[in-house]
Design a protein around this motif. Structure first.
Motif, PDB file in Angstrom:
ATOM      1  N   PRO A   1      -6.265-133.159 -31.212  1.00  0.00           N
ATOM      2  CA  PRO A   1      -5.124-134.086 -31.042  1.00  0.00           C
ATOM      3  C   PRO A   1      -4.190-132.643 -31.714  1.00  0.00           C
ATOM      4  CG  PRO A   1      -5.675-135.460 -31.871  1.00  0.00           C
ATOM      5  CD  PRO A   1      -7.170-134.356 -31.765  1.00  0.00           C
ATOM      6  N   PHE A   2      -4.199-131.617 -32.755  1.00  0.00           N
ATOM      7  CA  PHE A   2      -3.397-131.274 -33.407  1.00  0.00           C
ATOM      8  C   PHE A   2      -2.981-129.689 -32.582  1.00  0.00           C
ATOM      9  CE2 PHE A   2      -2.747-127.438 -36.521  1.00  0.00           C
ATOM     10  CZ  PHE A   2      -2.043-128.027 -37.382  1.00  0.00           C
ATOM     11  N   PHE A   3      -1.877-129.775 -33.606  1.00  0.00           N
ATOM     12  CA  PHE A   3      -0.459-128.759 -32.624  1.00  0.00           C
ATOM     13  C   PHE A   3      -0.221-128.003 -33.313  1.00  0.00           C
ATOM     14  CE2 PHE A   3       2.018-132.649 -31.732  1.00  0.00           C
ATOM     15  CZ  PHE A   3       3.276-131.414 -32.798  1.00  0.00           C
ATOM     16  N   ALA A   4      -0.242-126.853 -33.260  1.00  0.00           N
ATOM     17  CA  ALA A   4       1.229-126.169 -34.684  1.00  0.00           C
ATOM     18  C   ALA A   4       1.871-124.665 -33.359  1.00  0.00           C
ATOM     19  CB  ALA A   4       0.482-125.366 -35.655  1.00  0.00           C
ATOM     20  N   ALA A   5       3.204-125.395 -33.701  1.00  0.00           N
ATOM     21  CA  ALA A   5       3.852-124.599 -32.679  1.00  0.00           C
ATOM     22  C   ALA A   5       5.331-123.733 -33.518  1.00  0.00           C
ATOM     23  CB  ALA A   5       4.753-125.445 -31.816  1.00  0.00           C
TER      24      ALA A   5
ATOM     25  N   MET B   1      11.499-121.346 -37.426  1.00  0.00           N
ATOM     26  CA  MET B   1      10.918-122.689 -37.527  1.00  0.00           C
ATOM     27  C   MET B   1       9.667-123.155 -37.094  1.00  0.00           C
ATOM     28  SD  MET B   1      12.234-125.913 -35.694  1.00  0.00           S
ATOM     29  CE  MET B   1      11.414-127.893 -35.848  1.00  0.00           C
ATOM     30  N   HIS B   2       8.582-123.846 -38.127  1.00  0.00           N
ATOM     31  CA  HIS B   2       7.837-123.977 -37.686  1.00  0.00           C
ATOM     32  C   HIS B   2       7.680-125.530 -37.602  1.00  0.00           C
ATOM     33  CE1 HIS B   2       2.699-124.541 -37.752  1.00  0.00           C
ATOM     34  NE2 HIS B   2       3.261-125.370 -38.940  1.00  0.00           N
ATOM     35  N   LEU B   3       7.033-125.834 -36.080  1.00  0.00           N
ATOM     36  CA  LEU B   3       6.314-127.725 -36.263  1.00  0.00           C
ATOM     37  C   LEU B   3       5.383-127.775 -35.519  1.00  0.00           C
ATOM     38  CD1 LEU B   3       7.780-130.355 -35.431  1.00  0.00           C
ATOM     39  CD2 LEU B   3       7.556-128.979 -32.827  1.00  0.00           C
ATOM     40  N   GLU B   4       4.561-129.066 -36.907  1.00  0.00           N
ATOM     41  CA  GLU B   4       2.997-129.061 -36.360  1.00  0.00           C
ATOM     42  C   GLU B   4       3.118-130.483 -36.793  1.00  0.00           C
ATOM     43  OE1 GLU B   4      -0.310-129.139 -40.208  1.00  0.00           O
ATOM     44  OE2 GLU B   4       1.146-127.298 -39.259  1.00  0.00           O
ATOM     45  N   GLY B   5       2.118-131.127 -35.925  1.00  0.00           N
ATOM     46  CA  GLY B   5       1.292-132.689 -35.721  1.00  0.00           C
ATOM     47  C   GLY B   5       0.476-132.854 -35.620  1.00  0.00           C
ATOM     48  N   THR B   6       0.110-134.127 -35.104  1.00  0.00           N
ATOM     49  CA  THR B   6      -0.951-134.494 -34.373  1.00  0.00           C
ATOM     50  C   THR B   6      -1.133-135.706 -33.253  1.00  0.00           C
ATOM     51  OG1 THR B   6      -2.684-134.158 -35.737  1.00  0.00           O
ATOM     52  CG2 THR B   6      -3.773-135.348 -35.022  1.00  0.00           C
ATOM     53  N   PHE B   7      -1.028-135.980 -31.912  1.00  0.00           N
ATOM     54  CA  PHE B   7      -1.091-137.024 -31.464  1.00  0.00           C
ATOM     55  C   PHE B   7      -1.600-137.971 -31.133  1.00  0.00           C
ATOM     56  CE2 PHE B   7       0.547-133.639 -28.769  1.00  0.00           C
ATOM     57  CZ  PHE B   7       2.396-133.426 -28.588  1.00  0.00           C
ATOM     58  N   SER B   8      -1.379-138.920 -31.552  1.00  0.00           N
ATOM     59  CA  SER B   8      -2.519-141.229 -31.755  1.00  0.00           C
ATOM     60  C   SER B   8      -2.932-140.152 -30.067  1.00  0.00           C
ATOM     61  CB  SER B   8      -2.005-141.544 -31.168  1.00  0.00           C
ATOM     62  OG  SER B   8      -0.848-142.226 -30.126  1.00  0.00           O
ATOM     63  N   PRO B   9      -4.393-141.051 -30.407  1.00  0.00           N
ATOM     64  CA  PRO B   9      -5.555-141.176 -29.470  1.00  0.00           C
ATOM     65  C   PRO B   9      -4.813-140.919 -27.648  1.00  0.00           C
ATOM     66  CG  PRO B   9      -6.286-141.533 -31.179  1.00  0.00           C
ATOM     67  CD  PRO B   9      -4.922-141.580 -31.365  1.00  0.00           C
ATOM     68  N   ASP B  10      -3.386-142.254 -27.585  1.00  0.00           N
ATOM     69  CA  ASP B  10      -3.495-142.949 -26.292  1.00  0.00           C
ATOM     70  C   ASP B  10      -2.153-141.797 -25.778  1.00  0.00           C
ATOM     71  OD1 ASP B  10      -1.542-143.493 -28.565  1.00  0.00           O
ATOM     72  OD2 ASP B  10      -1.758-146.040 -27.849  1.00  0.00           O
ATOM     73  N   GLY B  11      -1.918-141.312 -26.563  1.00  0.00           N
ATOM     74  CA  GLY B  11      -0.689-140.243 -26.298  1.00  0.00           C
ATOM     75  C   GLY B  11       0.361-140.735 -26.726  1.00  0.00           C
TER      76      GLY B  11
ATOM     77  N   PRO C   1       7.639-121.245 -27.448  1.00  0.00           N
ATOM     78  CA  PRO C   1       5.842-120.138 -27.056  1.00  0.00           C
ATOM     79  C   PRO C   1       5.503-120.715 -27.008  1.00  0.00           C
ATOM     80  CG  PRO C   1       7.576-118.638 -28.383  1.00  0.00           C
ATOM     81  CD  PRO C   1       8.108-120.316 -28.646  1.00  0.00           C
ATOM     82  N   PRO C   2       4.078-120.454 -26.444  1.00  0.00           N
ATOM     83  CA  PRO C   2       2.527-121.889 -25.630  1.00  0.00           C
ATOM     84  C   PRO C   2       2.292-121.563 -27.664  1.00  0.00           C
ATOM     85  CG  PRO C   2       3.272-120.292 -23.969  1.00  0.00           C
ATOM     86  CD  PRO C   2       4.543-119.689 -24.957  1.00  0.00           C
ATOM     87  N   ALA C   3       1.420-122.934 -28.188  1.00  0.00           N
ATOM     88  CA  ALA C   3       1.130-122.749 -29.019  1.00  0.00           C
ATOM     89  C   ALA C   3      -0.960-123.061 -28.782  1.00  0.00           C
ATOM     90  CB  ALA C   3       1.360-123.831 -29.707  1.00  0.00           C
ATOM     91  N   ASP C   4      -1.455-123.008 -29.432  1.00  0.00           N
ATOM     92  CA  ASP C   4      -2.452-123.404 -29.480  1.00  0.00           C
ATOM     93  C   ASP C   4      -3.185-124.550 -29.725  1.00  0.00           C
ATOM     94  OD1 ASP C   4      -4.941-122.811 -29.859  1.00  0.00           O
ATOM     95  OD2 ASP C   4      -5.458-122.181 -31.452  1.00  0.00           O
ATOM     96  N   PHE C   5      -3.873-124.568 -28.926  1.00  0.00           N
ATOM     97  CA  PHE C   5      -3.854-126.445 -28.229  1.00  0.00           C
ATOM     98  C   PHE C   5      -5.337-126.454 -28.827  1.00  0.00           C
ATOM     99  CE2 PHE C   5      -3.154-130.471 -26.174  1.00  0.00           C
ATOM    100  CZ  PHE C   5      -3.012-131.634 -27.680  1.00  0.00           C
ATOM    101  N   SER C   6      -6.619-125.845 -28.594  1.00  0.00           N
ATOM    102  CA  SER C   6      -7.920-125.527 -28.431  1.00  0.00           C
ATOM    103  C   SER C   6      -8.138-126.754 -29.736  1.00  0.00           C
ATOM    104  CB  SER C   6      -8.637-124.818 -28.566  1.00  0.00           C
ATOM    105  OG  SER C   6      -7.927-123.630 -29.806  1.00  0.00           O
ATOM    106  N   ALA C   7      -7.478-127.329 -30.851  1.00  0.00           N
ATOM    107  CA  ALA C   7      -7.599-127.914 -31.792  1.00  0.00           C
ATOM    108  C   ALA C   7      -7.267-129.023 -30.993  1.00  0.00           C
ATOM    109  CB  ALA C   7      -7.654-127.653 -33.150  1.00  0.00           C
TER     110      ALA C   7
END
Length: 381
Positions: free
Chosen positions: A262-266, A289-299, A254-260
């Protein structure tokens, strides 16, 4: 002698007599300030015990040693305990911005409230943080702080001794260099077989040894508020190149909060994890199941990624050579030796173990796209 001279002489005698009279009123043992020996003038015309001035000086010295609240520190409040190490260590680079900072002691500090800890940026700006103590032995103080990427910090702790560590965070945690929508369609490789299994203790690594395939995480939608992921099972060819396993389904998050960003938690309710032992393969469900991480600045990568969830152990016995397929409780009985216990899978059966796995940086798979319906099923598997 003239009359004026006579008057002048009488005035002089009068003044002399007054002076002599005052002199006779002062005791022979009086000091220059007019007070008897052993006393002093307190500056207000009163003679006080000389020892009182010494006590006043002592009080003044004590006041000088007082803290900012105006009270003298209680000796019992002084910190007792030796700081053994800091994490990260001094001169560390590449520190992940969400990792916990740690102060470790050789013995429990007493009292713990007297330990002085500070965290500042390279410019000396204080960084807010919270501290929690190891609830088993209180030898470790854990700091949680909102750090950012590519930044230098200094952690300092003081008790009986003082230690400082200046460290630099890696790129993760720095702002994205482009719009969130540029992530759409990108696929990242989560190397599950080589992940670090931290839960359950002593058993997670055993479970991880039977994993042979990566997970592929595809960004389906992204904006400033939400991020939607699709996860597929993958495999490696002989050259170590990852591909989508077209024989297994995909799993929508489902859509996860991405307001933070480059960090996400789904989170998702259910996903299958492929386990393999020799010629035996089985898809083992992971629930909640929980999945989280942080995208690098260049994606181009995801840092600090990890998954956690409840693994159904009812079919794991034969894979791990522990029991037969008609013994769904054998794994739970096995882990009880380690002081662990299974929990409810959500269907009333207490056959699940909480498993947590932490990945190395997950790279972008250039040119890959994920088929959301590899099995030709309209519900996506």
């Amino acid at each position: 002698m003239t009359q004026n001279h006579t008057r002048l002489s009488m005035l002089c005698l009068t003044l002399f007599g007054l002076t002599m009279g005052c002199s006779k009123d002062r005791p022979d043992n009086a000091a220059a300030d007019g007070c008897p020996e052993g006393t002093v003038d307190n500056g207000e015309g009163e003679c006080i015990d000389d020892n009182a001035e010494t006590d006043a000086d002592a009080d003044a010295d004590a006041d000088a040693d007082a803290d900012d609240t105006g009270t003298v520190p209680d000796p019992e409040d002084l910190c007792s305990g030796i700081i053994e190490e800091l994490s990260p260590e001094d001169a560390r680079t590449g520190w992940f911005y969400r990792d916990t900072l740690t102060v470790t002691f050789t013995d429990v500090p007493d009292p713990v409230e007297s330990v002085d800890i500070s965290l500042v940026t390279e410019d000396g700006e204080a960084v807010p943080f919270t501290v929690t103590w190891n609830d088993v032995h209180s030898l470790d103080a854990y700091l949680s702080a909102e750090l950012v990427g590519n930044t230098v910090y200094t952690l300092t702790a003081s008790c009986e001794n003082e230690m400082s560590a200046t460290f630099e965070t890696d790129e993760f945690g720095s702002p994205m260099e482009s719009s969130s929508s540029d992530l759409i369609g990108k696929v990242f490789e989560l190397d599950l077989p080589n992940a670090e299994f931290t839960e359950p203790p002593a058993v997670g690594a055993l479970l991880g040894s039977y994993l042979s395939s990566p997970l592929l995480a595809s960004v389906q939608a992204a904006d400033e508020e939400n991020l939607t992921l699709l996860v597929a099972q993958g495999y490696w060819d002989e050259d170590g190149v990852a591909h989508q396993d077209m024989g297994t389904g995909c799993y929508d998050f489902p859509p996860a909060d991405f307001s933070a960003s480059p960090f996400f938690a789904a989170d998702t309710d259910y996903i299958n994890i492929l386990y393999q032992s020799g010629s035996i393969e089985a898809n083992i469900p992971m629930r909640n199941m929980h999945l989280e991480g942080t995208f690098s600045p260049d994606g181009t990568a995801i840092g600090g990624a990890w998954i956690g969830g409840l693994v159904d152990t009812s079919s794991l016995g034969p894979l791990l050579d522990i029991g037969d397929s008609d013994e769904p409780e054998v794994i739970c009985e096995y882990v009880s030796v380690f002081g662990l216990s299974c929990e409810d899978c959500g269907d009333g059966s207490e056959l699940c173990l909480y498993v947590e796995a932490h990945f190395d940086d997950a790279p972008l798979l250039e040119g890959m796209t994920i088929d959301p319906d590899p099995l030709g099923e309209s519900d996506g598997g």
